[in-house]
Design a protein around this motif. Structure first.
Motif, short mmCIF file in Angstrom:
data_model
loop_
_atom_site.label_atom_id
_atom_site.label_comp_id
_atom_site.label_asym_id
_atom_site.label_seq_id
_atom_site.Cartn_x
_atom_site.Cartn_y
_atom_site.Cartn_z
N LEU A 1 0.86 -1.18 0.00
CA LEU A 1 0.00 0.00 0.00
C LEU A 1 0.90 1.23 0.00
O LEU A 1 1.74 1.39 0.89
CB LEU A 1 -0.90 0.00 1.23
CG LEU A 1 -1.82 1.20 1.41
CD1 LEU A 1 -2.89 1.23 0.34
CD2 LEU A 1 -2.46 1.19 2.79
N SER A 2 0.74 2.10 -0.99
CA SER A 2 1.64 3.24 -1.12
C SER A 2 1.00 4.50 -0.55
O SER A 2 -0.22 4.63 -0.49
CB SER A 2 2.02 3.48 -2.58
OG SER A 2 0.96 4.11 -3.26
N PHE A 3 1.85 5.41 -0.13
CA PHE A 3 1.40 6.72 0.32
C PHE A 3 1.10 7.60 -0.89
O PHE A 3 1.64 7.39 -1.97
CB PHE A 3 2.47 7.40 1.19
CG PHE A 3 2.83 6.61 2.41
CD1 PHE A 3 1.94 6.47 3.45
CD2 PHE A 3 4.07 6.01 2.53
CE1 PHE A 3 2.27 5.76 4.58
CE2 PHE A 3 4.41 5.29 3.65
CZ PHE A 3 3.50 5.16 4.68
N PRO A 4 0.26 8.62 -0.72
CA PRO A 4 0.08 9.59 -1.80
C PRO A 4 1.41 10.29 -2.10
O PRO A 4 2.27 10.40 -1.24
CB PRO A 4 -0.96 10.57 -1.24
CG PRO A 4 -1.64 9.83 -0.15
CD PRO A 4 -0.62 8.89 0.42
N PRO A 5 1.59 10.77 -3.31
CA PRO A 5 2.86 11.45 -3.66
C PRO A 5 3.11 12.66 -2.77
O PRO A 5 2.20 13.41 -2.44
CB PRO A 5 2.64 11.87 -5.12
CG PRO A 5 1.58 10.96 -5.63
CD PRO A 5 0.69 10.65 -4.47
N HIS A 6 4.35 12.81 -2.34
CA HIS A 6 4.82 13.96 -1.55
C HIS A 6 4.13 14.05 -0.18
O HIS A 6 4.02 15.15 0.37
CB HIS A 6 4.60 15.28 -2.31
CG HIS A 6 5.19 15.29 -3.68
ND1 HIS A 6 6.54 15.29 -3.92
CD2 HIS A 6 4.60 15.30 -4.90
CE1 HIS A 6 6.76 15.29 -5.22
NE2 HIS A 6 5.60 15.29 -5.84
N CYS A 7 3.69 12.94 0.35
CA CYS A 7 3.03 12.94 1.67
C CYS A 7 3.76 12.08 2.69
O CYS A 7 3.29 11.94 3.82
CB CYS A 7 1.59 12.46 1.55
SG CYS A 7 0.52 13.55 0.60
N SER A 8 4.89 11.50 2.32
CA SER A 8 5.58 10.59 3.23
C SER A 8 6.13 11.30 4.46
O SER A 8 6.34 10.67 5.49
CB SER A 8 6.71 9.86 2.49
OG SER A 8 7.64 10.78 1.97
N HIS A 9 6.40 12.62 4.38
CA HIS A 9 6.96 13.33 5.53
C HIS A 9 5.94 13.42 6.68
O HIS A 9 6.33 13.69 7.82
CB HIS A 9 7.41 14.72 5.12
CG HIS A 9 6.30 15.61 4.66
ND1 HIS A 9 5.58 15.37 3.50
CD2 HIS A 9 5.78 16.75 5.18
CE1 HIS A 9 4.67 16.30 3.34
NE2 HIS A 9 4.76 17.16 4.34
N LYS A 10 4.66 13.21 6.39
CA LYS A 10 3.64 13.24 7.42
C LYS A 10 3.04 11.86 7.69
O LYS A 10 2.58 11.59 8.80
CB LYS A 10 2.52 14.19 7.00
CG LYS A 10 2.90 15.66 6.97
CD LYS A 10 2.94 16.25 8.36
CE LYS A 10 3.10 17.76 8.28
NZ LYS A 10 3.14 18.37 9.63
N LEU A 11 3.02 10.99 6.69
CA LEU A 11 2.33 9.71 6.81
C LEU A 11 3.27 8.53 7.04
O LEU A 11 2.80 7.45 7.40
CB LEU A 11 1.50 9.45 5.54
CG LEU A 11 0.30 10.38 5.31
CD1 LEU A 11 -0.33 10.09 3.97
CD2 LEU A 11 -0.72 10.22 6.42
N GLN A 12 4.56 8.68 6.83
CA GLN A 12 5.48 7.55 6.95
C GLN A 12 6.07 7.49 8.35
O GLN A 12 6.74 8.43 8.79
CB GLN A 12 6.60 7.66 5.92
CG GLN A 12 7.52 6.46 5.89
CD GLN A 12 8.07 6.21 4.51
OE1 GLN A 12 7.91 5.14 3.95
NE2 GLN A 12 8.72 7.19 3.94
#
Length: 571
Positions: free
Chosen positions: A314-325
Motif C-alpha cells: 500500500l503506497s502513500f500519496p505522492p509527496h506525503c511521506s513526511h507526514k504519513l510515513q
C-alpha cells in the motif's frame, strides 16, 4: 524604560477601588482613614482623589498609555494575518512586516513618525513592541518545504489514503505485528557536527570533519507497528559489492552496490527477499507493507515476488511521506543526530584518520538501535494514524499549506457490482492534486512513449480473487511499458568501409520507411538524428529526400545530392 520592572507594590489598587473608597467618604459619611483601611488605599491618595472628584476634575489615575500607531483592533487583524500566512508556508520576514505596517498606515491615512516615511517601513522599535504586545508571534527559522509537499498533503489525498487503509485492514484483519513500513535514507561520511561548548563572543567556532564533502551510503530498513525491525540493508556507491564492506555493521545486515549508491530495482528486489526471509509472510498469513511510490518500488519482478509471498503493498500519496510515513516521523530524525554524535566520537578516537564509507556500517550499528527503539517505532505509527487506525489524526491546520491549490472535489465513479475486481485496494490511484478521484470504472489504456517517466504506483491496483492476490490490467500495462524501455537499439559500427556503410544505410533507410519511424539516420556515418549532438547541422538530399550530417559531406552547397543518387544517375 521599555524594560523597566516594578520594584514595589505601591498603587497596586485599581481605579474602581479608588472610586468606591471616595464614594464611601463622600456619600456614606465614612472617614478618610476608615475608608482607606477598608480598601487598602493610602490616606493622602484617597484625600486627593476625593478632592478632585468634588471639584469635578478628571478621575483617571496612573500613567497615560503610550501613543500607538495602530489601535488594538487593527493590531489584532495584523496579527491574525501574519499567523495565517505563516500557516500556509508564506510567512513574512521581520523586514517584510515593517514594510507591511508602513503600507497599512499609508493606506488608511494613519499618523506615523517621520522616520517611517523616510525609510518606507516601520522602525525596529515598533516591531519589538508589537511582538511584546502579541506574545503569540515570534521570529522563527522556517524549515524548507517543497511546493509538491506543501500542496499534495491535503485533506482529499489523506482521506483517500485512510479509506484504502481501512479497506485493506478490514479485509485481511491485520494486527500490529502484520503492518510494516519500509523506507531508505542516506548516511553521509560527512555530517553536520553537534553543538559544542566554546568561548563566548567568538565569531567562528569550528569542528573537525573527515572532509569537505561526504559520500552517501543508502540504508534501507523496515519496522512494524508492534515495534519490531528488520536488519538494515546498505547500498554502497561501488559497482561490485564485497562482503568486507559490512565489517562492524549491525547483526544479519546485508549489502549491495551500484554506481550511484541509491536504491534501484535490483537492490529493492534484494531487500524484498531479505524482508520476506525475516518476516515470513504467506498467503495464509499476509502482511501489509506501506511504502512511498519511489521508482525502485515499481519493478514488476518485485511486485510478483510480493504477491507470491502474501505481501500486500500500500503506497502513500505522492509527496506525503513526511507526514504519513512512520520512519520519517519518529526514527530517521533522531537517527541522523545519533550518527553525527557517533562520527564525532570516531574522529576523536582516531585522530588524523579520514572516515570512509566502509566505516559507516559501524556508525550505523552504534546509532540505529538507539533511534530505532520500540517506543519510537510505535509512536511513529500512532502519530501517523496508521495503527491504531485514526483517520482524523490530522487537524485542519495541518492542511493549511495546501490552501493555495484547494479546489472542489470531483464526483467519484463507483465500480459496478458485477466486477468486484475493480475495487481499488491501494492508495496509489491518487492524483497529486486535491481534486483526485477515489476510484475508476475502466482500466487505463497503455501509456504512450512520452508518458514513460510518469508511471508510478498510482497506476497499480491490488485485488483479491479466489483467495489469492491478483493484479488489474494496470500492472500488465506497467510490465509492457518496462519491457519497451529495456530494449536496446543496436548501433552500426563506425569503422566499416564505405561500401559496407552504403549497404547498411540502405537497409536502415528501407526498414525505417517500412516501420514509419520518424528518426532518420545519416547517409554517411549511419548515426541517428536522436543521437546527434546539440547544435549539429544536417542537410537533405534533393533527390531521395534523405538526410546527412553537414560535416560528413564537406563541400556540399545549397543543392545537395547524395552519393547513392549520383551513382544511380551514372548507371
Amino acid at each position: 524604560m521599555r524594560t523597566y520592572k516594578r520594584k514595589t507594590t505601591r498603587c497596586s489598587y485599581t481605579t474602581e477601588d479608588l472610586s468606591n473608597a471616595a464614594k464611601a467618604v463622600n456619600d456614606e459619611g465614612k472617614s478618610v482613614n476608615a475608608a482607606a483601611k477598608e480598601f487598602g488605599i493610602k490616606r493622602m491618595t484617597l484625600t486627593r482623589f476625593s478632592k478632585i472628584l468634588n471639584e469635578g476634575g478628571d478621575s483617571s489615575m496612573g500613567y497615560a498609555t503610550p501613543r500607538r500607531v495602530f489601535s488594538p483592533t487593527q493590531e489584532e487583524s495584523l496579527k491574525n494575518y501574519l499567523l495565517q500566512m505563516a500557516s500556509i508556508f508564506y510567512g513574512y520576514s521581520p523586514k517584510d512586516v515593517r514594510r507591511l505596517a508602513y503600507e497599512c498606515a499609508a493606506k488608511f491615512s494613519i499618523e506615523i513618525p517621520p522616520s517611517w516615511t523616510a525609510n518606507k517601513m516601520a522602525g525596529k522599535e515598533w516591531l519589538t513592541m508589537f511582538l511584546k504586545r502579541n506574545p503569540e508571534l515570534s521570529i522563527r527559522k522556517p524549515e524548507p518545504t517543497s511546493l509538491g509537499r506543501a500542496t499534495s498533503f491535503n485533506a482529499q489525498n489523506v482521506k483517500v489514503f485512510f479509506e484504502k487503509l481501512a479497506e485493506v485492514m478490514d479485509r485481511y484483519g491485520f494486527t500490529a505485528a502484520d503492518i510494516w513500513n519500509v523506507d531508505e535514507t542516506g548516511v553521509s561520511s560527512v555530517l553536520k557536527p553537534n553543538k559544542i561548548v566554546a568561548a563566548k563572543g567568538k565569531r567562528n567556532v569550528g569542528a573537525m570533519t573527515s572532509g569537505e564533502r561526504g559520500t552517501n551510503v543508502t540504508v534501507v530498513t523496515a519496522v512494524s507497528a508492534l515495534g519490531n525491525a528488520v536488519p538494515p540493508m546498505f547500498v554502497f556507491p561501488r559497482k561490485q559489492f564485497k562482503t568486507h564492506f559490512l565489517n562492524g555493521g549491525p547483526p544479519k545486515c546485508i549489502g549491495a552496490g551500484n554506481a550511484s549508491g541509491w536504491v534501484t530495482d535490483e537492490e529493492f528486489y534484494q531487500f524484498m527477499q531479505h524482508f520476506i526471509k525475516h518476516v515470513k509472510p504467506s498467503m495464509e498469513r499476509p502482511v501489509l507493507l506501506v511504502l512511498d511510490n519511489h521508482s525502485s518500488h515499481l519493478n514488476v519482478e518485485t511486485l510478483n515476488l510480493a504477491k507470491e509471498n502474501g505481501v500486500v503493498m500500500l503506497s502513500f500519496p505522492p509527496h506525503c511521506s513526511h507526514k504519513l510515513q512512520p520512519l520519517d516521523v519518529s526514527v530517521f530524525g533522531p537517527f541522523k543526530k545519533y550518527c553525527a554524535a557517533a562520527q564525532d566520537a570516531w574522529l576523536r578516537n582516531n585522530p588524523g584518520k579520514t572516515l570512509t564509507i566502509y566505516d559507516i556500517p559501524k556508525i550505523v550499528a552504534d546509532s540505529l538501535p538507539v533511534a530505532q527503539t520500540s517506543i519510537n517505532i510505535v509512536n511513529g505509527f500512532r502519530k501517523t494514524g496508521i495503527f491504531p487506525y485514526n483517520a482524523n489524526i490530522f487537524g485542519e491546520d495541518e492542511f493549511s499549506p495546501s490552501f493555495v491549490t484547494d479546489r472542489p472535489e470531483q464526483e467519484t465513479i463507483e465500480p459496478e457490482k458485477d466486477h468486484p475486481e475493480q475495487a481499488v485496494m491501494s492508495s496509489t490511484e491518487l492524483n497529486p492534486t486535491p481534486s483526485a478521484s477515489t476510484s475508476q470504472a475502466e482500466p487505463k489504456p497503455s501509456p504512450s512513449k512520452k508518458e514513460n517517466e510518469t508511471i508510478d504506483l498510482k497506476q497499480l491496483k491490488l485485488t483479491e480473487e479466489r483467495g489469492q492476490l491478483q493484479y488489474t490490467p494496470e500492472k500488465n500495462a506497467l510490465e509492457e511499458q518496462q519491457n519497451k524501455t529495456t530494449k536496446k537499439v543496436k548501433k552500426p559500427k563506425k569503422n566499416m568501409d564505405k561500401k559496407r556503410k552504403k549497404s547498411v544505410c540502405k537497409k536502415i533507410l528501407q526498414s525505417s520507411d517500412e516501420s514509419g519511424d520518424d528518426d532518420y539516420s545519416c547517409l554517411i556515418c549511419c548515426e541517428g538524428y536522436s543521437e546527434s549532438l546539440p547544435g549539429e547541422s544536417w542537410i537533405q538530399c534533393q533527390a531521395c529526400r534523405e538526410w546527412a550530417h553537414t560535416k560528413c559531406v564537406p563541400g556540399a552547397g545549397v543543392t545537395f545530392v547524395c552519393v547513392n543518387c549520383n551513382s544511380d544517375n551514372d548507371d
